[in-house]
Design a protein around this motif. Structure first.
Motif, mmCIF file in Angstrom:
data_model
loop_
_atom_site.group_PDB
_atom_site.id
_atom_site.type_symbol
_atom_site.label_atom_id
_atom_site.label_comp_id
_atom_site.label_asym_id
_atom_site.label_seq_id
_atom_site.Cartn_x
_atom_site.Cartn_y
_atom_site.Cartn_z
ATOM 1 N N PRO A 56 -18.567 12.501 -22.266
ATOM 2 C CA PRO A 56 -19.925 12.940 -21.924
ATOM 3 C C PRO A 56 -20.813 11.829 -21.368
ATOM 4 C CG PRO A 56 -19.253 13.921 -23.993
ATOM 5 C CD PRO A 56 -18.166 12.955 -23.617
ATOM 6 N N GLN A 57 -20.772 10.648 -21.992
ATOM 7 C CA GLN A 57 -21.635 9.548 -21.576
ATOM 8 C C GLN A 57 -21.249 8.981 -20.208
ATOM 9 O OE1 GLN A 57 -20.202 9.864 -24.558
ATOM 10 N NE2 GLN A 57 -22.034 10.384 -25.760
ATOM 11 N N GLN A 58 -20.081 9.389 -19.680
ATOM 12 C CA GLN A 58 -19.629 8.891 -18.385
ATOM 13 C C GLN A 58 -19.840 9.909 -17.264
ATOM 14 O OE1 GLN A 58 -15.544 7.717 -19.057
ATOM 15 N NE2 GLN A 58 -16.138 5.731 -19.911
ATOM 16 N N VAL A 59 -20.615 10.949 -17.569
ATOM 17 C CA VAL A 59 -20.916 11.982 -16.574
ATOM 18 C C VAL A 59 -22.393 11.878 -16.196
ATOM 19 C CG1 VAL A 59 -20.959 14.455 -16.072
ATOM 20 C CG2 VAL A 59 -19.169 13.512 -17.539
ATOM 21 N N ASP A 206 -25.526 -6.040 -3.321
ATOM 22 C CA ASP A 206 -25.491 -7.508 -3.345
ATOM 23 C C ASP A 206 -24.823 -8.084 -4.586
ATOM 24 O OD1 ASP A 206 -26.829 -7.390 -0.961
ATOM 25 O OD2 ASP A 206 -28.822 -7.742 -1.834
ATOM 26 N N ASP A 207 -24.770 -7.337 -5.663
ATOM 27 C CA ASP A 207 -24.247 -7.877 -6.926
ATOM 28 C C ASP A 207 -23.056 -7.040 -7.375
ATOM 29 O OD1 ASP A 207 -23.802 -8.790 -9.532
ATOM 30 O OD2 ASP A 207 -25.925 -9.278 -9.815
ATOM 31 N N GLU A 208 -21.870 -7.530 -7.117
ATOM 32 C CA GLU A 208 -20.652 -6.785 -7.452
ATOM 33 C C GLU A 208 -20.508 -6.559 -8.957
ATOM 34 O OE1 GLU A 208 -18.154 -5.084 -6.172
ATOM 35 O OE2 GLU A 208 -19.194 -5.158 -4.243
ATOM 36 N N ARG A 209 -21.033 -7.492 -9.743
ATOM 37 C CA ARG A 209 -20.934 -7.319 -11.198
ATOM 38 C C ARG A 209 -21.737 -6.103 -11.652
ATOM 39 N NH1 ARG A 209 -23.280 -12.628 -13.450
ATOM 40 N NH2 ARG A 209 -24.751 -12.052 -11.791
ATOM 41 N N VAL A 210 -22.917 -5.956 -11.086
ATOM 42 C CA VAL A 210 -23.746 -4.801 -11.430
ATOM 43 C C VAL A 210 -23.081 -3.516 -10.959
ATOM 44 C CG1 VAL A 210 -25.942 -3.632 -10.984
ATOM 45 C CG2 VAL A 210 -25.907 -6.098 -11.446
ATOM 46 N N ALA A 211 -22.573 -3.526 -9.727
ATOM 47 C CA ALA A 211 -21.917 -2.330 -9.193
ATOM 48 C C ALA A 211 -20.729 -1.927 -10.062
ATOM 49 C CB ALA A 211 -21.467 -2.594 -7.754
ATOM 50 N N ALA A 212 -19.939 -2.919 -10.477
ATOM 51 C CA ALA A 212 -18.774 -2.622 -11.315
ATOM 52 C C ALA A 212 -19.193 -2.055 -12.660
ATOM 53 C CB ALA A 212 -17.949 -3.893 -11.503
ATOM 54 N N GLN A 213 -20.288 -2.572 -13.210
ATOM 55 C CA GLN A 213 -20.753 -2.085 -14.504
ATOM 56 C C GLN A 213 -21.234 -0.641 -14.409
ATOM 57 O OE1 GLN A 213 -23.321 -4.942 -16.404
ATOM 58 N NE2 GLN A 213 -23.829 -3.572 -18.119
ATOM 59 N N VAL A 214 -21.955 -0.331 -13.321
ATOM 60 C CA VAL A 214 -22.443 1.037 -13.131
ATOM 61 C C VAL A 214 -21.276 1.989 -12.943
ATOM 62 C CG1 VAL A 214 -23.711 2.561 -11.567
ATOM 63 C CG2 VAL A 214 -24.707 0.370 -12.239
ATOM 64 N N ARG A 215 -20.281 1.581 -12.157
ATOM 65 C CA ARG A 215 -19.133 2.464 -11.908
ATOM 66 C C ARG A 215 -18.256 2.621 -13.144
ATOM 67 N NH1 ARG A 215 -18.326 -0.718 -6.300
ATOM 68 N NH2 ARG A 215 -20.095 0.260 -5.195
#
Length: 700
Positions: A56-59, A206-215
Motif C-alpha cells: 500500500p505505501q508504495q502506491v 539533477d540529484d540521482e540519489r533523490v530520484a532513486a529514493q522516490v522511485r
C-alpha cells in the motif's frame, strides 16, 4: 482467489473487471462520463493490495482536485487499502519538495505564495504597465500557462509561440512581465504553485540519489483525469515512474476543458504509442444518467463538424465514446426559450419550486452557467422565491462558524467517548448548536446555519451506512474523517440548490441539472475564435449535460435586458438536437419561401413587415383578419392542456397560442405541412404530430 479478492471484484461490470484485474504493465483506461472510473481504479488498487502484488505505501494515486483525492482515499480505506497515498500533483510534489529540499539544496524551502495577483501587479508597475484588476488576472493566467508549458521568459517570446495578446501587450512585452514577476518573487524569497512542480522536477533531474529514493518509495502509479495533464505534470510523472511500466492512466478526451491552463489530451491519446504493449480498456456503460440524457450527450459530440472560417490551429478532436445508458428511462430533455435574462431566471426559480413541491430535494438540483456573471439574476429569482442555494466556490464549508463549533464538539466527544455511535451522538451534540430534524421555516442566516449542521448529520449517516454488516461509525472515526476532509476542503453536501459555473461542476452530479444562458456569445463564449476553442466549448457543454442523472432542463434568452429587441440566438450546439427556437424558425420559414433568411418577414394578407414574434409566427399582422375557426382553436387549446398535464409541463412549453392559431389557420394534413409552420420542429412533430393530425382530422 481469496474471499477478500472476491469481495473486491464482485459487482464490477466486464470492462471494470478487466481494469481491476490488470495489475501490471502500462494500462490506459478511456472512461466516459458516469461509467464508474473511480470505482474501477480504486478496486484495481485494492485488488493489487489484497493479492499481495502491491505494498500500500508504495502506491501513489494522483488526481486533480483535493476533493477527488479525498474521495479516493475514503474509498480505498473502505476496500482495505488504507495505506495507499492519494494526492493532487501539487500536494504530492510539495511533500517531496519539503522533504528533499534541505538535503538536496540546503536551507529552508521558500514560502509558498497563495495568490499571484499582488506579485504580478508589482511586476507590471515596475515596467510602467497597466495594473488594473482585469489585466493582472489575465497576466497571472498567462504566466501560469507558460510555466506549466515549461516555457521560460526567453522561450515564451519565441516567434513560434502563437498565443493571443493580453490587452495591448505583445509577446515581447508579456515576456518582460513574466521575467519581472520572477524577479519580484525571487526578491521576496517566495515560490508559487507552478514552482512546486518545477523545483521538484529540477531536483529529480539533477540529484540521482533523490530520484532513486522516490522511485524506491513509489512503485505503482495511477493517474486520474489524465486528459488534463500539462507538459510539466507529465514531465514530473515521467520522473516518478522512471521508465518502469507500472502506471495506469484514466481519462476521457471528450472532457478536456482546461486547455487554457496548459492541459492537453495528447498524452492520453498517445499513451499506447509512447508505452508499447500497453493495454487499453474503454468504459462505456453509463450508470449515472437516464437514456434520455445519455442520448443527448452522445448526439452533442457526434454532431460536431469543422466550422468554416475558423482557424484550425490546435484542433485536436478524438473520436468520442458512444455511451450506453444503464438506468431506467426518465423524462425527455426540456428546452425553454425566454424573452430576456430576468424571465429566464424567473422561469428557473419557478421550475425549481415545482420540482421541490413534487419531492425533489434542493441538494439534488444544480443550475450551471458558462460565466459567474450569469448567476446574479438567478440568485435574485431564487431569493425572491424563498429557495435556498449555495454558490460553489464561495465561502468554504469548514470555515463557517457553525461548522467550526460543531467540529469542536465532535472532537471533544471523540476524546471522551471514542467508541460511541456517531450518528446518535452527533445529533445530540449539534442539537445544542441549532440543528433539528426538520428544516426551519425561517430563511437567511437561520436556515444557512441549519443547513451546515444538517450536512454534518447527513455525512455521519452516510459514513455509517457504508460500514460493513455488524459495524458502526464511532465518534473517533467520524472525528478523524472530518479532520481529513477539513484539511483537503472535501466538504459534505449542503441542503440547497447548487449554483456553479460549468468548469467548477466537473466531477460532480445531480438528479436535476439546469443549463442556463445557452445563447451564442455565452455558449460558445464570444472569444472562442478558433476551431480548437469552439471544440473546447462543445466539450464544456457536454460536461454540463453529463452532470444530470435523471432530468436536464436547458434554457436561453433572446435579450439581455427586459424589453430588449431579442437579437440573441440560442447556441449553435443545439442545432438539430432541440426544437427550433424563434430565430431558427424565422430562418427555416424564409428558406421554405425561397427568401433570404436575413430579410424581413411580411404579412401574407397586406404585405407589411411583421415586427413581433407572434406576428411572424402567424405570418400576418395582428390587425389583419384571421382565417381560423374559433372552435378549432379552442379544441386545440383543450388538447394542449391535456398534453401539458400528461407531460408535467406548462402549457406554453407544448405550443404557444400563436402556434395554435397558425395550426387552426393552416389545418395541415401531412408532416411536411406541419413543419412549414413556425414553432413546430422535428422534435415536436415526432412527439405530438400523430395526436395533432388526429385532432385536426376530426375538426374538418
Amino acid at each position: 482467489m481469496s474471499a477478500e479478492t472476491e469481495r473486491i471484484l464482485a459487482g464490477l461490470d466486464a470492462e471494470q473487471l478487466e481494469v481491476a484485474s490488470t495489475l501490471h504493465g502500462p494500462l490506459c483506461v478511456i472512461a466516459g462520463a458516469g461509467t464508474g472510473k473511480t470505482r474501477a481504479i480504486t478496486h484495481r488498487i485494492a485488488h493489487g493490495v489484497a493479492a499481495g502484488e502491491y505494498v500500500p505505501q508504495q502506491v501513489l494515486a494522483v488526481t486533480f482536485t483535493a476533493r477527488a483525492a479525498a474521495e479516493m482515499r475514503t474509498r480505498l480505506r473502505g476496500l482495505g487499502a488504507a495505506g495507499v497515498q492519494a494526492h493532487t500533483f501539487h500536494a504530492a510534489a510539495l511533500r517531496q519538495l519539503q522533504y528533499f529540499w534541505p538535503q538536496s539544496v540546503g536551507g529552508l524551502l521558500p514560502s509558498l505564495v497563495d495568490h499571484k495577483a499582488p506579485l504580478v501587479a508589482e511586476a507590471a508597475r515596475r515596467l510602467r504597465l497597466p495594473a488594473d484588476r482585469a489585466t493582472v488576472r489575465d497576466l497571472a493566467g498567462e504566466i501560469e500557462w507558460a510555466k506549466v508549458s515549461m516555457l521560460t521568459p526567453e522561450s515564451y517570446a519565441a516567434p513560434s509561440i502563437r498565443r493571443d495578446a493580453v490587452g495591448e501587450l505583445d509577446h515581447q512585452a508579456l515576456a518582460r512581465v513574466y521575467q519581472a514577476y520572477e524577479d519580484v518573487k525571487n526578491d521576496r524569497g517566495l515560490i508559487d504553485f507552478e514552482d512546486v512542480l518545477l523545483l521538484t522536477v529540477g531536483i529529480l533531474e539533477d540529484d540521482e540519489r533523490v530520484a532513486a529514493q522516490v522511485r524506491s518509495q513509489y512503485r505503482h502509479f495511477t493517474v486520474d483525469e489524465y486528459q488534463d495533464v500539462s507538459p510539466l505534470q507529465q514531465r514530473l510523472l515521467d520522473l516518478w515512474v522512471g521508465g518502469r511500466g507500472e502506471v495506469c492512466v484514466v481519462g476521457d478526451p471528450s472532457q478536456t476543458i482546461y486547455s487554457f491552463t496548459g492541459a492537453t489530451p495528447r498524452h492520453l491519446l498517445e499513451f499506447t504509442r509512447t508505452h508499447p504493449g500497453a493495454r487499453e480498456v474503454h468504459l462505456v456503460r453509463d450508470y449515472r444518467s437516464t437514456p434520455q440524457v445519455v442520448h443527448l450527450a452522445n448526439r452533442l459530440l457526434s454532431s460536431r463538424h469543422p466550422e468554416r472560417g475558423l482557424e484550425q490551429r490546435g484542433a485536436l478532436w478524438a473520436k468520442p465514446l458512444e455511451l450506453i445508458a444503464q438506468r431506467e428511462a426518465g423524462p425527455e430533455p426540456e428546452y425553454h426559450e425566454l424573452p430576456d435574462d430576468e424571465a429566464e431566471a424567473a422561469f428557473i426559480a419557478q421550475r425549481i419550486a415545482q420540482l421541490a413541491k413534487e419531492g425533489t430535494r434542493l441538494r439534488d438540483i444544480a443550475v450551471l452557467y458558462r460565466t459567474n456573471g450569469q448567476s446574479e439574476a438567478i440568485e435574485r429569482a431564487l431569493s425572491t422565491a424563498g429557495i435556498g442555494y449555495q454558490l460553489r466556490g464561495a465561502e468554504r464549508f469548514f470555515q463557517r462558524r457553525e461548522v467550526r463549533e460543531g467540529l469542536a464538539q465532535i472532537r471533544s466527544s471523540a476524546r471522551n467517548a471514542p467508541l460511541e455511535h456517531a450518528t446518535t451522538l452527533t445529533r445530540d451534540l449539534l442539537g445544542s448548536l441549532g440543528w433539528q430534524p426538520n428544516a426551519p421555516t425561517a430563511a437567511g442566516a437561520v436556515r444557512e446555519r441549519w443547513e451546515s449542521l444538517a450536512a454534518l448529520v447527513a455525512l455521519a449517516d452516510e459514513l455509517d451506512a457504508a460500514r460493513g454488516e455488524g459495524e458502526y461509525l464511532t465518534m473517533e472515526a467520524f472525528a478523524g474523517e472530518l479532520e481529513a476532509r477539513a484539511a483537503t476542503a472535501h466538504a459534505p453536501v449542503v441542503e440547497g440548490v447548487t449554483m456553479a459555473s460549468l468548469h467548477s461542476s466537473k466531477g460532480l452530479e445531480w438528479e436535476v441539472v439546469f443549463l442556463a444562458g445557452l445563447s451564442e456569445g455565452l455558449m460558445p463564449i464570444s472569444f472562442a475564435q478558433t476551431q480548437a476553442d469552439v471544440d473546447e466549448e462543445r466539450r464544456l457543454f457536454y460536461v454540463g449535460v453529463t452532470r444530470a442523472q435523471r432530468r436536464i432542463i436547458l434554457s436561453w434568452s433572446l435579450s439581455r435586458t427586459t424589453g430588449g429587441r431579442g437579437r440573441r440566438r440560442r447556441t449553435r450546439f443545439l442545432q438539430g438536437l432541440a426544437p427550433a427556437g424563434r430565430g431558427e424558425e424565422r430562418l427555416e420559414a424564409g428558406a421554405r419561401r425561397g427568401k433570404r433568411a436575413a430579410g424581413p418577414v411580411r404579412c401574407r394578407v397586406c404585405g407589411a413587415t411583421l415586427e413581433t414574434p407572434s406576428e411572424r409566427k402567424l405570418r400576418r399582422c395582428s390587425t389583419c383578419p384571421s382565417s381560423y375557426d374559433e372552435g378549432v382553436f379552442e379544441a386545440l387549446r383543450e388538447w394542449r392542456s391535456g398534453a401539458a398535464k400528461e407531460a408535467g409541463l406548462p402549457a406554453f412549453v407544448i405550443f404557444t397560442d400563436a402556434t395554435l392559431m397558425a395550426l387552426a389557420e393552416e389545418m395541415p394534413r401531412t408532416p411536411q405541412e406541419f413543419l412549414a409552420i413556425p414553432g413546430i420542429g422535428r422534435s415536436k412533430l415526432e412527439r405530438f404530430g400523430e395526436d395533432l393530425l388526429s385532432v385536426l382530422a376530426g375538426l374538418r
